[in-house]
Design an enzyme around this catalytic site. Structure first.
Site, PDB file in Angstrom:
ATOM      1  CD  GLU A 108      -9.654  11.189   1.364  1.00 54.84           C
ATOM      2  OE1 GLU A 108      -9.244  12.318   1.711  1.00 54.84           O
ATOM      3  OE2 GLU A 108      -9.001  10.147   1.559  1.00 54.84           O
TER       4      GLU A 108
ATOM      5  CB  CYS B  38      -4.356  12.809   8.280  1.00 59.55           C
ATOM      6  SG  CYS B  38      -4.287  11.252   9.191  1.00 59.55           S
ATOM      7  N   GLY B  39      -7.257  11.249   7.650  1.00 60.02           N
ATOM      8  CA  GLY B  39      -8.509  10.743   8.169  1.00 60.02           C
ATOM      9  C   GLY B  39      -8.515  10.464   9.651  1.00 60.02           C
TER      10      GLY B  39
ATOM     11  CG  ASP C 191      -2.866  13.047   4.345  1.00 61.95           C
ATOM     12  OD1 ASP C 191      -3.143  13.667   3.303  1.00 61.95           O
ATOM     13  OD2 ASP C 191      -3.453  12.012   4.694  1.00 61.95           O
TER      14      ASP C 191
ATOM     15  CD  GLU D  42      -9.679   6.446   7.894  1.00 58.84           C
ATOM     16  OE1 GLU D  42      -9.694   5.329   8.475  1.00 58.84           O
ATOM     17  OE2 GLU D  42      -8.682   6.899   7.303  1.00 58.84           O
TER      18      GLU D  42
ATOM     19  CE1 TYR E  86      -3.483   2.749   0.731  1.00 65.49           C
ATOM     20  CE2 TYR E  86      -2.062   3.378   2.548  1.00 65.49           C
ATOM     21  CZ  TYR E  86      -3.120   3.645   1.714  1.00 65.49           C
ATOM     22  OH  TYR E  86      -3.829   4.812   1.854  1.00 65.49           O
TER      23      TYR E  86
ATOM     24  CG  ASN F 152      -6.484   3.314   7.424  1.00 71.21           C
ATOM     25  OD1 ASN F 152      -5.377   2.838   7.227  1.00 71.21           O
ATOM     26  ND2 ASN F 152      -6.700   4.620   7.480  1.00 71.21           N
TER      27      ASN F 152
ATOM     28  CG  HIS G 258      -8.016   4.580  -0.542  1.00 73.49           C
ATOM     29  ND1 HIS G 258      -8.117   5.859  -0.043  1.00 73.49           N
ATOM     30  CD2 HIS G 258      -6.889   4.063  -0.017  1.00 73.49           C
ATOM     31  CE1 HIS G 258      -7.095   6.105   0.743  1.00 73.49           C
ATOM     32  NE2 HIS G 258      -6.319   5.030   0.772  1.00 73.49           N
TER      33      HIS G 258
ATOM     34  CG  ASP H 285      -4.928  12.403  -1.263  1.00 72.11           C
ATOM     35  OD1 ASP H 285      -4.805  11.816  -0.166  1.00 72.11           O
ATOM     36  OD2 ASP H 285      -3.961  12.862  -1.888  1.00 72.11           O
TER      37      ASP H 285
ATOM     38  NE  ARG I  54     -10.418   8.014   3.909  1.00 74.69           N
ATOM     39  CZ  ARG I  54      -9.217   8.451   4.251  1.00 74.69           C
ATOM     40  NH1 ARG I  54      -8.136   7.801   3.843  1.00 74.69           N
ATOM     41  NH2 ARG I  54      -9.084   9.551   4.970  1.00 74.69           N
TER      42      ARG I  54
ATOM     43  CG  ASP J 189      -4.382   8.120  -0.002  1.00 74.82           C
ATOM     44  OD1 ASP J 189      -5.437   8.489  -0.553  1.00 74.82           O
ATOM     45  OD2 ASP J 189      -4.045   8.485   1.135  1.00 74.82           O
TER      46      ASP J 189
END
Length: 313
Positions: A112, A120-121, A56, A189, A41, A211, A110, A85, A157, A83
C-alpha cells in the site's frame, strides 16, 4: 505448494471471482484449507493481533510478517496472498520485502501507499505518501518480481480514498499508475458505497481486488455476483478467521468460567462434530509417525509397544 504464484495466476485468469477467506496463523489457515478454498489470504491485522497482541498500527515488523506467511504457506495446499503493509519503508526497503516474500514461497502480496507507521485501512487518521514516491515503490517491487519470481503476483493498494482530503478520483488515478508501473492487480481501499465500487470497476484499467471487511470497515456489503459484474477479479475477507476466533473463544471461556467441566465437555462435542478427525489427525501426527517408520531405525518403533495414549498411526 511448490509454485503458488503460477497457480494463483491461473486462478485469476478464470472468468469467475476468486474468493479468499482471511486467516491469521497456520492453525486457522489449516482449518480453512481443510474446508477447501482455491486460495487463502493472510491478514495483517490478524497477524499483528495474534503474533504480538497489538493492533494493525505499524507495530509488527517485516520479519514477523514473513515468518507467519512462510509458515502458513508451508501448511496449506493452495496459494497464499499475504499482506505486506507499506513495504516497511521506502523503495529500497520494498526491494528486500519483495525478495523475502518470494523466498517465503507465497503466491502474492499487496503493498500500500500509506506513510510510516501505517494503520488499518478502515481506521481514521491514515495518510499516504506522494504519488511519485508511491509509483516508484511499486516499480521497484515489479522489478524484483521480474528478476526473482516472474509468476509472483504483485497487488498494489492505495489508501488515498480514506485520507482526510482523499478522493475517489485520486485513488483511481493512483491505482492506474501502479498498474502502469508493473503491478498485476489493483486494489482501491475503502470505497464507501456501490456507486463507488462501480466507478472503480469501470475506470481502473486492470484486474481488481475488493477488500470485504464487513461491519468494522467502511466498505459495503455487496453480492459477489455484483462484484464480478462490476469488473472485480478477486475478493478477500481479511478478518473472517480472526473475528471468529475472538467470538468463539470468548464464548467458550465465558462458559468455562461458569463450569469448567461442562464447558470442556461441550468443546469436545463441538470439535467431534466437525469433519476434521481427531486433533492428532488434524495436526498431522500420522505423517510424523510415517516419517519415523521410513527414516528411523527399526528399534525406534519399539517405543510404541505397550505405551499409553491415543493412536496416531
Amino acid at each position: 505448494m511448490t509454485d503458488a504464484g503460477a497457480t494463483l495466476r491461473t486462478l485469476l485468469d478464470r472468468d469467475e471471482l476468486l474468493v479468499c477467506p482471511g486467516v491469521h496463523d497456520p492453525l486457522t489457515a489449516a482449518v480453512a484449507d481443510a474446508v477447501g478454498f482455491d486460495a487463502i489470504y493472510m491478514t495483517g491485522y490478524g497477524t499483528s493481533l495474534s503474533q504480538t497482541g497489538y493492533p494493525d498500527a505499524g507495530l509488527i515488523t517485516m520479519p514477523e510478517m514473513i515468518d507467519n506467511a512462510a509458515n502458513i504457506q508451508e501448511r496449506i495446499s493452495v496459494p497464499l496472498i499475504a499482506d505486506a503493509d507499506n513495504g516497511y519503508g521506502n523503495a529500497t526497503n520494498v526491494i528486500r520485502t519483495v525478495r523475502e516474500y518470494i523466498k517465503a514461497g507465497v503466491g502474492a502480496i499487496h503493498i500500500e501507499d500509506q506513510t510510516f507507521p501505517k494503520r488499518c485501512g478502515h481506521t481514521k487518521g491514515r495518510q499516504v505518501i506522494g504519488r511519485e514516491e508511491a509509483v516508484g515503490k511499486i516499480a521497484a517491487a515489479a522489478d524484483v518480481r521480474d528478476d526473482r519470481g516472474e509468476d509472483f503476483v504483485l497487488i498494489a493498494r492505495t489508501d488515498a480514498r480514506g485520507t482526510g482530503d482523499g478522493s475517489l478520483d485520486d485513488a483511481i488515478n493512483r491505482v492506474n499508475d501502479f498498474l502502469d508501473a508493473g503491478a498485476d492487480v489493483g486494489f482501491v481501499e475503502g470505497p464507501t458505497d456501490e456507486a463507488e465500487l462501480e466507478r472503480v470497476g469501470r475506470e481502473v484499467d486492470g484486474p481488481l481486488l475488493y477488500n470485504f471487511v464487513g461491519e468494522i470497515g467502511s466498505s459495503p456489503y455487496v453480492e459477489l455476483a455484483d462484484l464480478r459484474e462490476w469488473g472485480f477479479d478477486l475478493t478477500i475477507f481479511p478478518i473472517a478467521a480472526t473475528l471468529s476466533t475472538i467470538a468463539n473463544v470468548y464464548a467458550d471461556m465465558a462458559a468455562f468460567a461458569e463450569d469448567p467441566v461442562a464447558a470442556m465437555e461441550a468443546i469436545d462435542e463441538q470439535f467431534a462434530a466437525q469433519p476434521v478427525g481427531s486433533l492428532h489427525d488434524f495436526s498431522g501426527f500420522p505423517e510424523v509417525v510415517e516419517w519415523e517408520r521410513q527414516y528411523l531405525p527399526d528399534e525406534e518403533q519399539e517405543k510404541y509397544e505397550g505405551s499409553l495414549g491415543d493412536e496416531v498411526e
